[in-house]
Design a protein around this motif. Structure first.
Motif, PDB file in Angstrom:
ATOM      1  N   VAL A   1      -3.072  -9.726   1.098  1.00  0.00           N
ATOM      2  CA  VAL A   1      -2.973  -8.875   2.286  1.00  0.00           C
ATOM      3  C   VAL A   1      -2.468  -7.507   1.840  1.00  0.00           C
ATOM      4  N   ARG A   2      -3.022  -6.468   2.448  1.00  0.00           N
ATOM      5  CA  ARG A   2      -2.715  -5.087   2.053  1.00  0.00           C
ATOM      6  C   ARG A   2      -1.846  -4.459   3.137  1.00  0.00           C
ATOM      7  N   ILE A   3      -0.580  -4.271   2.832  1.00  0.00           N
ATOM      8  CA  ILE A   3       0.371  -3.846   3.860  1.00  0.00           C
ATOM      9  C   ILE A   3       1.093  -2.583   3.408  1.00  0.00           C
ATOM     10  N   GLY A   4       0.997  -1.541   4.226  1.00  0.00           N
ATOM     11  CA  GLY A   4       1.643  -0.282   3.896  1.00  0.00           C
ATOM     12  C   GLY A   4       2.699   0.129   4.891  1.00  0.00           C
ATOM     13  N   SER A   5       2.285   0.420   6.130  1.00  0.00           N
ATOM     14  CA  SER A   5       3.212   0.996   7.105  1.00  0.00           C
ATOM     15  C   SER A   5       4.361   0.054   7.455  1.00  0.00           C
ATOM     16  N   ALA A   6       4.126  -1.246   7.459  1.00  0.00           N
ATOM     17  CA  ALA A   6       5.203  -2.189   7.767  1.00  0.00           C
ATOM     18  C   ALA A   6       6.283  -2.197   6.687  1.00  0.00           C
ATOM     19  N   ILE A   7       5.947  -1.690   5.509  1.00  0.00           N
ATOM     20  CA  ILE A   7       6.923  -1.591   4.425  1.00  0.00           C
ATOM     21  C   ILE A   7       7.466  -0.170   4.299  1.00  0.00           C
ATOM     22  N   PHE A   8       6.566   0.793   4.199  1.00  0.00           N
ATOM     23  CA  PHE A   8       6.949   2.166   3.894  1.00  0.00           C
ATOM     24  C   PHE A   8       7.119   3.047   5.130  1.00  0.00           C
ATOM     25  N   GLY A   9       6.727   2.547   6.310  1.00  0.00           N
ATOM     26  CA  GLY A   9       6.733   3.388   7.482  1.00  0.00           C
ATOM     27  C   GLY A   9       5.402   4.120   7.617  1.00  0.00           C
ATOM     28  N   ALA A  10       5.267   4.897   8.690  1.00  0.00           N
ATOM     29  CA  ALA A  10       4.030   5.617   8.943  1.00  0.00           C
ATOM     30  C   ALA A  10       3.706   6.499   7.751  1.00  0.00           C
ATOM     31  N   ARG A  11       2.416   6.531   7.399  1.00  0.00           N
ATOM     32  CA  ARG A  11       2.027   7.321   6.233  1.00  0.00           C
ATOM     33  C   ARG A  11       2.036   8.807   6.542  1.00  0.00           C
TER      34      ARG A  11
ATOM     35  N   VAL B   1       0.849  -1.194   0.000  1.00  0.00           N
ATOM     36  CA  VAL B   1       0.000   0.000   0.000  1.00  0.00           C
ATOM     37  C   VAL B   1       0.883   1.243   0.000  1.00  0.00           C
ATOM     38  N   SER B   2       0.825   1.958  -1.115  1.00  0.00           N
ATOM     39  CA  SER B   2       1.752   3.072  -1.329  1.00  0.00           C
ATOM     40  C   SER B   2       1.077   4.434  -1.240  1.00  0.00           C
ATOM     41  N   LYS B   3      -0.111   4.479  -0.672  1.00  0.00           N
ATOM     42  CA  LYS B   3      -0.824   5.766  -0.558  1.00  0.00           C
ATOM     43  C   LYS B   3       0.029   6.762   0.226  1.00  0.00           C
ATOM     44  N   THR B   4       0.021   7.987  -0.216  1.00  0.00           N
ATOM     45  CA  THR B   4       0.757   9.138   0.342  1.00  0.00           C
ATOM     46  C   THR B   4       2.278   9.030   0.155  1.00  0.00           C
ATOM     47  N   LYS B   5       2.754   7.971  -0.461  1.00  0.00           N
ATOM     48  CA  LYS B   5       4.200   7.795  -0.614  1.00  0.00           C
ATOM     49  C   LYS B   5       4.666   8.300  -1.978  1.00  0.00           C
ATOM     50  N   PRO B   6       5.812   8.971  -2.016  1.00  0.00           N
ATOM     51  CA  PRO B   6       6.296   9.518  -3.284  1.00  0.00           C
ATOM     52  C   PRO B   6       6.815   8.425  -4.212  1.00  0.00           C
ATOM     53  N   ALA B   7       6.894   8.765  -5.486  1.00  0.00           N
ATOM     54  CA  ALA B   7       7.327   7.796  -6.489  1.00  0.00           C
ATOM     55  C   ALA B   7       8.721   7.255  -6.206  1.00  0.00           C
ATOM     56  N   GLU B   8       9.592   8.093  -5.643  1.00  0.00           N
ATOM     57  CA  GLU B   8      10.961   7.600  -5.395  1.00  0.00           C
ATOM     58  C   GLU B   8      10.991   6.475  -4.360  1.00  0.00           C
ATOM     59  N   ASP B   9      10.119   6.551  -3.342  1.00  0.00           N
ATOM     60  CA  ASP B   9      10.036   5.456  -2.369  1.00  0.00           C
ATOM     61  C   ASP B   9       9.457   4.200  -3.017  1.00  0.00           C
ATOM     62  N   ILE B  10       8.454   4.399  -3.856  1.00  0.00           N
ATOM     63  CA  ILE B  10       7.820   3.264  -4.522  1.00  0.00           C
ATOM     64  C   ILE B  10       8.818   2.569  -5.444  1.00  0.00           C
ATOM     65  N   ARG B  11       9.641   3.353  -6.122  1.00  0.00           N
ATOM     66  CA  ARG B  11      10.624   2.753  -7.034  1.00  0.00           C
ATOM     67  C   ARG B  11      11.571   1.807  -6.306  1.00  0.00           C
ATOM     68  N   LEU B  12      11.947   2.142  -5.070  1.00  0.00           N
ATOM     69  CA  LEU B  12      12.838   1.256  -4.306  1.00  0.00           C
ATOM     70  C   LEU B  12      12.193  -0.106  -4.080  1.00  0.00           C
ATOM     71  N   VAL B  13      10.895  -0.101  -3.822  1.00  0.00           N
ATOM     72  CA  VAL B  13      10.177  -1.358  -3.590  1.00  0.00           C
ATOM     73  C   VAL B  13      10.004  -2.122  -4.899  1.00  0.00           C
ATOM     74  N   ILE B  14       9.765  -1.383  -5.982  1.00  0.00           N
ATOM     75  CA  ILE B  14       9.691  -2.026  -7.298  1.00  0.00           C
ATOM     76  C   ILE B  14      11.027  -2.682  -7.639  1.00  0.00           C
ATOM     77  N   GLU B  15      12.117  -1.970  -7.375  1.00  0.00           N
ATOM     78  CA  GLU B  15      13.448  -2.509  -7.662  1.00  0.00           C
ATOM     79  C   GLU B  15      13.741  -3.772  -6.852  1.00  0.00           C
ATOM     80  N   ALA B  16      13.090  -3.888  -5.690  1.00  0.00           N
ATOM     81  CA  ALA B  16      13.261  -5.075  -4.853  1.00  0.00           C
ATOM     82  C   ALA B  16      12.359  -6.224  -5.293  1.00  0.00           C
ATOM     83  N   GLY B  17      11.608  -6.021  -6.373  1.00  0.00           N
ATOM     84  CA  GLY B  17      10.834  -7.113  -6.948  1.00  0.00           C
ATOM     85  C   GLY B  17       9.337  -7.087  -6.699  1.00  0.00           C
ATOM     86  N   GLN B  18       8.846  -6.111  -5.941  1.00  0.00           N
ATOM     87  CA  GLN B  18       7.412  -6.039  -5.691  1.00  0.00           C
ATOM     88  C   GLN B  18       6.692  -5.520  -6.934  1.00  0.00           C
ATOM     89  N   ARG B  19       5.570  -6.154  -7.271  1.00  0.00           N
ATOM     90  CA  ARG B  19       4.850  -5.768  -8.484  1.00  0.00           C
ATOM     91  C   ARG B  19       3.390  -5.390  -8.248  1.00  0.00           C
TER      92      ARG B  19
END
Length: 222
Positions: free
Chosen positions: A209-219, A33-51
């Motif tokens: 399962v929909r997981i945001g804060s455990a991956i990206f930190g507090a929104r 769950v990438s709500k409120t997160k900038p594209a640069e943070d999302i790219r790091l997770v994409i680079e780690a294989g998340q789709r």
């Protein structure tokens, strides 16, 4: 905070919970769950294989995801927040999955846009398992009739159910209720469980399962 390390920890926890429930680890898909997160943070997770990713708001998703999808075409984007009728066309155009079909008006709008655009996002019905007046979702005792309306009258293919249990209650009974509705209606995909309760959800049959804060930190607050 390293979001890539967080992602690996979450993946390991999902796999362990699946094994504990006597299930295969790959039977549970992670929606980051990438709500409120900038594209640069999302790219790091994409680079780690998340789709697979989830966003709450159509307008916010429009500001980030066309570019990200152009960079990585195999991404799958889920709408996990309430859908307003005036955003239906944009949602059908952008999202691969709409998890929050929750009332007849929206179902009819989606059906019209699918026919108009020739697109076919996967659709889940959101069930308000706690019957909370402030929360979106069809009432549990109306779920069977609503699913029949979507499938028979509107010609929609409903492939999943989604719920968000009340924050101050044991989520287990809510997950059990959603699983029961799914079984009775021949639905296999169950989107349930977030950062604080996904292991419990997996025990009750969650397939996503929909997981945001455990991956990206507090929104961030927006």
């Amino acid at each position: 905070m390293d979001v890539r390390d967080n992602l690996e920890k979450v993946r390991a926890a999902i796999a362990a919970a699946a094994v504990e429930a006597d299930r295969k680890p790959d039977s549970v898909r992670l929606v980051a769950v990438s709500k409120t997160k900038p594209a640069e943070d999302i790219r790091l997770v994409i680079e780690a294989g998340q789709r697979i990713f989830g966003e709450n708001r159509v307008q916010e998703a429009q500001s980030k995801w066309p570019g990200l999808k152009a960079e990585t075409p195999d991404l799958e984007l889920h709408l996990i927040g309430p859908l307003q009728s005036n955003k239906t066309a944009d949602a059908v155009a952008l999202f691969d999955v709409i998890q929050t079909v929750d009332r007849e008006k929206i179902a009819r709008e989606i059906a019209r846009e699918i026919e108009k655009q020739g697109k076919s996002p996967r659709l889940y019905v959101q069930v308000n398992t706690g019957s909370e007046p402030q929360k979106a979702g069809i009432e549990p005792d109306q779920a069977d009739a609503f699913l029949a309306l979507c499938r028979t009258e509107l010609g929609l293919t409903i492939t999943g159910l989604m719920c968000i249990p009340p924050v101050d209650e044991n989520p287990g009974p809510h997950f059990a209720l959603l699983s029961k509705i799914a079984r009775e209606n021949g639905i296999e995909t169950l989107s349930m469980g977030m950062s604080d309760d996904f292991e419990t959800a997996i025990g009750f049959g969650a397939t996503e399962v929909r997981i945001g804060s455990a991956i990206f930190g507090a929104r961030s607050s927006t």
